[in-house]
Design a protein around this motif. Structure first.
Motif, mmCIF file in Angstrom:
data_model
loop_
_atom_site.group_PDB
_atom_site.id
_atom_site.type_symbol
_atom_site.label_atom_id
_atom_site.label_comp_id
_atom_site.label_asym_id
_atom_site.label_seq_id
_atom_site.Cartn_x
_atom_site.Cartn_y
_atom_site.Cartn_z
ATOM 1 N N LYS A 1 74.319 -9.412 86.892
ATOM 2 C CA LYS A 1 73.465 -8.252 86.592
ATOM 3 C C LYS A 1 73.561 -7.891 85.114
ATOM 4 O O LYS A 1 72.577 -7.521 84.484
ATOM 5 N N LYS B 1 81.050 -19.612 93.239
ATOM 6 C CA LYS B 1 80.129 -18.492 93.363
ATOM 7 C C LYS B 1 80.393 -17.468 92.268
ATOM 8 O O LYS B 1 81.454 -16.875 92.213
ATOM 9 N N GLY C 1 71.220 -17.329 90.445
ATOM 10 C CA GLY C 1 71.511 -15.908 90.655
ATOM 11 C C GLY C 1 70.800 -15.036 89.636
ATOM 12 O O GLY C 1 70.216 -13.996 89.981
ATOM 13 N N LEU D 1 67.741 -12.247 90.379
ATOM 14 C CA LEU D 1 67.790 -10.831 89.967
ATOM 15 C C LEU D 1 66.600 -10.474 89.085
ATOM 16 O O LEU D 1 66.079 -9.370 89.148
ATOM 17 N N ASN E 1 80.314 -14.012 90.023
ATOM 18 C CA ASN E 1 80.403 -12.589 90.314
ATOM 19 C C ASN E 1 79.049 -11.926 90.068
ATOM 20 O O ASN E 1 78.498 -12.013 88.974
ATOM 21 N N LYS E 2 78.541 -11.233 91.072
ATOM 22 C CA LYS E 2 77.182 -10.690 90.985
ATOM 23 C C LYS E 2 77.038 -9.595 89.924
ATOM 24 O O LYS E 2 76.018 -9.474 89.255
#
Lengths: 302, 233
Positions: free
Chosen positions: B161, B154, A66, A70, B156-157
Motif C-alpha cells: 500500500k 508473500k 499485489g 491495489l 507484506n500488504k
C-alpha cells in the motif's frame, strides 16, 4: 537516459536487484533525490548496498501483482499524475544522445556486427556472452524484448562462460537460434567445448569480435593508465577458421564492413556449429562509461 | 528394492524432472558413470572440461555432484582428495558431504529444493566413492521441510500500500529491474505496472529482456556502461 533518469528520479521501484557497484557507481550520488522501494525475496539483499525507504521481502511476481491489484482498486488514471513533463525530459535525453557509433567502409565496428545480428535474427535469438567488451556491446545493441534471451555472467564476470552456456541453452531450447557473442580472448578460455557441441550435435553460432586485444582491460589502460597496454595484446591467436575446421565446425572470417551481413547470414543459415570471426576496429571502446567509483551521471562519452 | 548410491542419485535426478546432465568421468565418479551407462531417460552430455559442464548447466538447473574419495580416506590426503565442501562454501548457496547412504535420497531432494526456491543458487553435493557403491533398500524421501529455511514469498500488504501511495505522489518515478524479475517470471506483471502508471523502466545487465527493449518506456541499461543521454554539465 537510464543513468540520467536515475540521477533525477524522485521514486525508484527496484525489483530483484542487489545494487551491484557496477550499477550504482558512487553510492552517495546514486538516485540522490529518490525514495527507494526494494523488492527482493532474499532479506539479506535489502539494505545491503544502499539505504532503502520501503523494503518489501517477497517474490517479485507476487509483489508486482499485489501493487497492480491495489492500483486497480483505485482510479488507475490517478497514477499517471503529472507524468508528461518527466517523460518529455527523458525523450529529450533520448533524442540528444542516443547510443552511437559510425560505420565507415574500411574497418568493421563491433557494434555494427551486433546490430546486424539483431536484425538478421529478428531479435529472437538466445544470446550468451563471454565477459568484457563483447558482453557490453551485446547488452547495448541487441535490443532484448523477451526474458531468458540474454545469458551472461554478471556478478561473477567469468571469461569462458559463453560457449558452454550456449551449449546448455541450446540443449534446453533446441528450436531457438543460440549465439555466443565472444571476444578473441574469452573464446580461448573454453574453446575445447567446441568438441562437445560437435559430438552432441548441439548447433551453436559463435560470433568473435576479434580486436586482437583483451579489449576491456585495454580500454581501462587507455583511459586510466596512460595507454600502457601491459599484457593485453592478443596478436598471437590461433587462426579461428582453421581451429573451427579442426574440430569439425564451420569457420568464417570477415574483414570488411560490406561483408558483415553476408557472413552473418551464411553462419546463421549453416546447419551446424560455426565460428564467425570478425576483424573489428582494434581500439574501439565501450561508451558511455562511468569510471569505477564515479557517480553514474558523470559519464565519459565518445 | 535394493539400489546403490549411484542408482539412487540417478533416480532422484530423474524424479526432479531433469532430462539432461553435463559431466566428465573420473576415478572418483566411476560408479556413477557405470550406473549412467545402464539406464535410459537421462541424457548425458560429455564436456571436454569440468568448467564447461558447470557453465552449460548454469542456464539449466544448478545442482553440482562431485566425486570424493571413500569416507574412510577423507583427511588422509588421498589421491585426488579435495575438500570441495570447504572450497565451494563461498560460491554455493549450500553444500553437502554425504556420509551416510541412507540419507542420500533426502539430501538430493533437499539440494534441488534449495537450488530452486527462494533466491535460486547453486548447490553442491559431494559423493564419496563408498557412498556411490553402497547398496541399500531404497525408501522414497519425505517432503522437504527445513525449520531454518523458509523463504517468504508473500509480501507484506501494508508495504505494498505504501508503494501505491508513493507511485501516486511521484513526479519522476523509475522502475529498476534485475535478474530477480526474470527468475520469478514476472515480466508480464512488470510491463503491466509500467504501462498502468507510465513509469519508465531501466535494468541491470542481468535484468535485460524483462521489459521489452522496443517499448517507448524503455530507458536502456543502467550502470557503468549504461545509457547516458544529454545532461547539461
Amino acid at each position: 537516459m537510464a543513468n540520467m533518469s536515475i540521477g533525477h528520479c524522485d521514486l525508484m521501484i527496484a525489483a530483484g536487484v542487489r545494487f551491484d557497484d557496477r550499477v550504482t557507481g558512487n553510492i552517495e550520488k546514486f538516485a540522490p533525490e529518490a525514495k527507494i522501494v526494494q523488492i527482493d525475496i532474499d532479506p539479506t539483499s535489502i539494505h545491503k548496498n544502499i539505504e532503502v525507504q520501503c523494503p518489501i521481502v517477497g517474490d517479485c511476481k507476487a509483489a508486482l501483482k499485489g501493487i497492480i491489484q491495489l492500483m486497480e482498486d483505485k482510479n488507475p488514471e490517478d497514477f499517471k499524475n503529472d507524468r508528461q513533463q518527466w517523460l518529455n525530459r527523458i525523450e529529450e535525453w533520448k533524442d540528444t544522445t542516443p547510443l552511437k557509433y559510425e560505420q565507415d567502409s574500411v574497418v568493421i565496428k563491433p557494434q555494427f556486427v551486433i546490430e546486424k545480428l539483431y536484425e538478421l535474427t529478428k531479435g529472437d535469438a538466445i544470446i550468451t556472452t563471454e565477459v568484457g567488451q563483447n558482453q557490453m556491446w551485446a547488452a547495448q545493441y541487441y535490443h532484448f524484448n523477451k526474458p531468458n534471451h540474454f545469458i551472461t555472467s554478471g556478478g561473477l564476470g567469468v571469461m569462458g562462460f559463453g560457449l558452454p552456456a550456449a551449449i546448455g541453452a541450446k540443449a534446453a531450447c533446441p528450436d531457438k537460434v543460440v549465439v555466443d557473442v565472444a571476444g578473441d580472448g574469452s573464446i580461448q578460455m573454453n574453446i575445447q567445448e567446441l568438441m562437445t557441441a560437435i559430438e552432441s550435435k548441439i548447433d551453436v553460432k559463435i560470433v568473435i569480435l576479434n580486436n586482437q586485444y583483451l579489449g576491456m582491460v585495454r580500454q581501462w589502460q587507455e583511459l586510466f593508465y596512460k595507454k600502457v597496454y601491459s599484457f593485453t595484446h592478443m596478436e598471437n591467436a590461433p587462426d579461428f577458421v582453421k581451429l573451427a575446421e579442426a574440430y569439425g565446425a564451420k569457420g568464417l572470417r570477415c574483414t570488411r564492413p560490406d561483408e558483415v551481413v553476408s557472413t552473418l547470414s551464411e553462419g546463421l543459415n549453416y546447419e551446424g556449429t560455426v565460428i564467425m570471426d570478425f576483424a573489428v576496429d582494434r581500439e574501439e571502446s565501450v561508451y558511455p562509461m562511468v569510471p569505477a567509483g564515479g557517480a553514474i551521471t558523470e559519464m565519459l562519452l565518445v | 528394492m535394493k539400489l546403490t548410491g549411484a542408482q539412487i542419485l540417478i533416480k532422484m535426478i530423474k524424479a526432479e524432472g531433469i532430462d539432461t546432465i553435463f559431466g566428465y568421468p573420473g576415478g572418483a565418479v566411476i560408479d556413477i558413470y557405470d550406473a549412467l551407462a545402464k539406464q535410459d531417460g537421462l541424457h548425458h552430455i560429455l564436456v571436454r572440461h569440468e568448467q564447461g559442464a558447470v557453465h552449460a548447466a548454469d542456464g539449466y538447473a544448478s545442482v553440482v555432484f562431485t566425486g570424493q574419495v571413500p569416507t574412510t580416506l577423507i583427511g588422509n590426503d588421498a589421491f585426488q582428495e579435495v575438500d570441495i565442501v570447504g572450497i565451494t562454501r563461498p560460491c554455493t548457496k549450500h553444500n553437502y558431504l554425504v556420509k551416510d547412504v541412507t540419507k542420500l535420497a533426502s539430501i538430493i531432494k533437499e539440494a534441488f529444493h534449495l537450488a530452486r526456491s527462494g533466491r535460486p543458487g547453486p548447490v553442491l553435493v559431494d559423493l564419496p566413492k563408498d557412498i556411490q557403491n553402497a547398496r541399500i533398500d531404497f525408501k522414497e524421501p519425505e517432503e522437504i521441510s527445513l525449520k531454518s529455511y523458509k523463504p517468504n514469498y508473500k509480501p507484506n500488504k501494508k508495504q505494498l500500500k505504501k508503494v501505491v501511495d508513493l507511485i501516486g505522489k511521484a513526479k519522476r518515478p523509475v522502475i529498476f529491474t534485475g535478474g530477480g524479475v526474470i527468475l520469478s517470471q514476472a515480466s508480464a506483471d512488470l510491463t503491466r505496472l509500467a504501462k498502468m502508471a507510465d513509469i519508465p523502466v531501466t535494468a541491470s545487465l542481468m535484468g535485460l529482456g524483462a521489459f521489452p527493449g522496443s517499448d517507448p518506456l524503455w530507458l536502456g541499461m543502467l550502470g557503468m556502461h549504461g545509457q547516458y543521454e544529454y545532461w547539461p554539465l
